[in-house]
Design a protein around this motif. Structure first.
Motif, PDB file in Angstrom:
ATOM      1  N   THR A 152      -2.657  13.480  -1.326  1.00  0.00           N
ATOM      2  CA  THR A 152      -1.898  12.625  -0.420  1.00  0.00           C
ATOM      3  C   THR A 152      -0.715  13.381   0.161  1.00  0.00           C
ATOM      4  OG1 THR A 152      -2.598  10.715  -1.705  1.00  0.00           O
ATOM      5  CG2 THR A 152      -0.768  10.377  -0.198  1.00  0.00           C
ATOM      6  N   SER A 201       0.814  -1.230   0.000  1.00  0.00           N
ATOM      7  CA  SER A 201       0.000   0.000   0.000  1.00  0.00           C
ATOM      8  C   SER A 201       0.841   1.271   0.000  1.00  0.00           C
ATOM      9  CB  SER A 201      -0.956   0.000   1.194  1.00  0.00           C
ATOM     10  OG  SER A 201      -1.745  -1.175   1.222  1.00  0.00           O
ATOM     11  N   TRP A 221      -7.190   5.401  -1.399  1.00  0.00           N
ATOM     12  CA  TRP A 221      -6.571   4.105  -1.169  1.00  0.00           C
ATOM     13  C   TRP A 221      -5.559   4.166  -0.019  1.00  0.00           C
ATOM     14  CZ3 TRP A 221      -4.392   3.355  -6.824  1.00  0.00           C
ATOM     15  CH2 TRP A 221      -5.450   3.471  -7.744  1.00  0.00           C
ATOM     16  N   ALA A 247      -4.951   6.491   2.537  1.00  0.00           N
ATOM     17  CA  ALA A 247      -5.135   7.176   3.820  1.00  0.00           C
ATOM     18  C   ALA A 247      -4.937   6.231   5.000  1.00  0.00           C
ATOM     19  CB  ALA A 247      -6.517   7.824   3.872  1.00  0.00           C
ATOM     20  N   GLN A 248      -5.526   5.045   4.941  1.00  0.00           N
ATOM     21  CA  GLN A 248      -5.437   4.143   6.083  1.00  0.00           C
ATOM     22  C   GLN A 248      -4.009   3.662   6.349  1.00  0.00           C
ATOM     23  OE1 GLN A 248      -8.190   0.881   5.971  1.00  0.00           O
ATOM     24  NE2 GLN A 248      -7.569   0.074   7.960  1.00  0.00           N
ATOM     25  N   PRO A 249      -3.280   3.137   5.340  1.00  0.00           N
ATOM     26  CA  PRO A 249      -1.907   2.709   5.630  1.00  0.00           C
ATOM     27  C   PRO A 249      -0.984   3.865   6.004  1.00  0.00           C
ATOM     28  CG  PRO A 249      -2.425   2.445   3.294  1.00  0.00           C
ATOM     29  CD  PRO A 249      -3.702   2.712   3.983  1.00  0.00           C
ATOM     30  N   SER A 261       1.227   7.548  12.384  1.00  0.00           N
ATOM     31  CA  SER A 261       0.924   7.487  13.812  1.00  0.00           C
ATOM     32  C   SER A 261       1.965   6.653  14.552  1.00  0.00           C
ATOM     33  CB  SER A 261      -0.471   6.892  14.034  1.00  0.00           C
ATOM     34  OG  SER A 261      -1.469   7.712  13.477  1.00  0.00           O
ATOM     35  N   PRO A 278      -6.334  11.465  11.190  1.00  0.00           N
ATOM     36  CA  PRO A 278      -6.553  10.359  12.127  1.00  0.00           C
ATOM     37  C   PRO A 278      -5.253   9.920  12.774  1.00  0.00           C
ATOM     38  CG  PRO A 278      -6.663   9.589   9.855  1.00  0.00           C
ATOM     39  CD  PRO A 278      -6.557  11.075   9.788  1.00  0.00           C
ATOM     40  N   ALA A 332      -1.895   6.703   7.511  1.00  0.00           N
ATOM     41  CA  ALA A 332      -2.252   7.121   8.864  1.00  0.00           C
ATOM     42  C   ALA A 332      -1.642   6.188   9.901  1.00  0.00           C
ATOM     43  CB  ALA A 332      -3.772   7.180   9.014  1.00  0.00           C
ATOM     44  N   ALA A 333      -1.692   4.885   9.619  1.00  0.00           N
ATOM     45  CA  ALA A 333      -1.115   3.915  10.549  1.00  0.00           C
ATOM     46  C   ALA A 333       0.394   4.121  10.678  1.00  0.00           C
ATOM     47  CB  ALA A 333      -1.428   2.502  10.071  1.00  0.00           C
TER      48      ALA A 333
END
Length: 310
Positions: free
Chosen positions: A162, A104, A130, A132-134, A140, A198, A136-137
């Motif tokens: 992005t 990702s 596509w 944002a989630q990976p 963080s 997030p 953000a993880a």
């Protein structure tokens, strides 16, 4: 190099004429657009595009498209796999294949010496829907680090949204990053960091280094340039490729996509961009040595008198 996609259906005259029309009507600099359209038509009339395959035609046309002002976003791209007909979909389809094969777009997150973290984003700044989630993880995860090295040496571009999302973790408050100006000279869009991200932010105060190479391109260059111009990061490595113009894509043949810059970027700090020059590193060095160099800079800063007094 020849391709297995050659076909009697490749009408080079018709394809080049459609390319000339699209360039004339959409390229960000109208004067250059007219010059390029005339060049393509003249070259076609001379029989210069008697290619035996779509791949050969792509190489010849791309060379001519870049012959006037060297715009690296101007290209006729060959795709081995047939591409969608809808505007912009060819690039997305190719990018999706890369996304699915690259964790990702976050291939490396690691903690190094003295609490310095390294985060690599590659091979693209994938569309935010596509990525944002990976991202953000990963962002963080590195937020508690004492310093951060952002590795863009293998990143060849992607989505400006992005870029803004990543910057949201590295800056405090909403920040103006970039303005897109259309071929008519009007403001087409502005890019700002989001008001909310997030997860945890790395923040605006801890040491930040960005690694670049001659392969770093387009949206990845914007990320390096934005952070550099804001005084937020030191860029370590070599000058980037130099492509600042946002582009759009048109399918002109089942295996050919025309990429045309449709606007120009204006940074609010510099009043210009990195087109043709690349992002110039604050600390020039061989890209293979850039991670070690950035780590040594980060560790020296963290161990220095100012850090010790806190």
């Amino acid at each position: 190099m020849t391709s297995t996609t050659s076909s009697p259906a490749l009408d080079t005259v018709a394809v080049v004429e459609s390319i000339a029309d699209l360039v004339a009507g959409n390229y960000v600099f109208p004067d250059v657009a007219r010059e390029l359209a005339s060049l393509l038509r003249n070259r076609s009339a001379e029989g210069s595009y008697r290619a035996e395959s779509a791949e050969e035609l792509a190489e010849a046309v791309t060379e001519d498209l870049r012959s006037v002002n060297g715009d690296l976003h101007l290209a006729l791209k060959h795709h081995a796999v047939p591409v969608p007909r809808e505007r912009g979909e060819a690039a997305l389809a190719a990018m999706r294949r890369e996304f699915d094969a690259s964790l990702s777009g976050v291939p490396r997150v690691e903690l190094l010496d003295d609490g310095v973290a390294v985060l690599e984003i590659a091979p693209k700044m994938f569309p935010l829907a596509w990525a944002a989630q990976p991202l953000a993880a990963a962002l963080s995860l590195v937020a508690p680090a004492r310093a951060l090295i952002l590795d863009l040496r293998r990143n060849t571009g992607g989505d400006p949204d992005t870029v803004a999302f990543v910057c949201g973790y590295l800056l405090d408050g909403r920040t103006h990053l970039n303005t897109m100006v259309s071929r008519q000279g009007e403001v087409a869009a502005q890019s700002w960091t989001p008001p909310f991200v997030p997860g945890a932010r790395f923040g605006a105060d801890k040491p930040l280094y960005v690694l670049t190479s001659a392969s770093t391109f387009s949206a990845a260059e914007e990320l390096a340039y934005d952070l550099q111009q804001l005084g937020r990061a030191e860029v370590v490595g070599e000058a980037t490729r130099g492509g600042a113009h946002p582009r759009d894509g048109w399918t002109v043949h089942p295996h050919l996509e025309l990429s045309v810059p449709v606007a120009r970027a204006v940074n609010p700090v510099s009043g210009t961009n990195w087109e043709g020059t690349g992002v110039r590193p604050d600390v020039p060095c061989d890209p293979e040595a850039a991670l070690d160099r950035a780590l040594s800079l980060a560790v020296a800063r963290l161990r220095g008198p100012a850090a010790a007094s806190r």
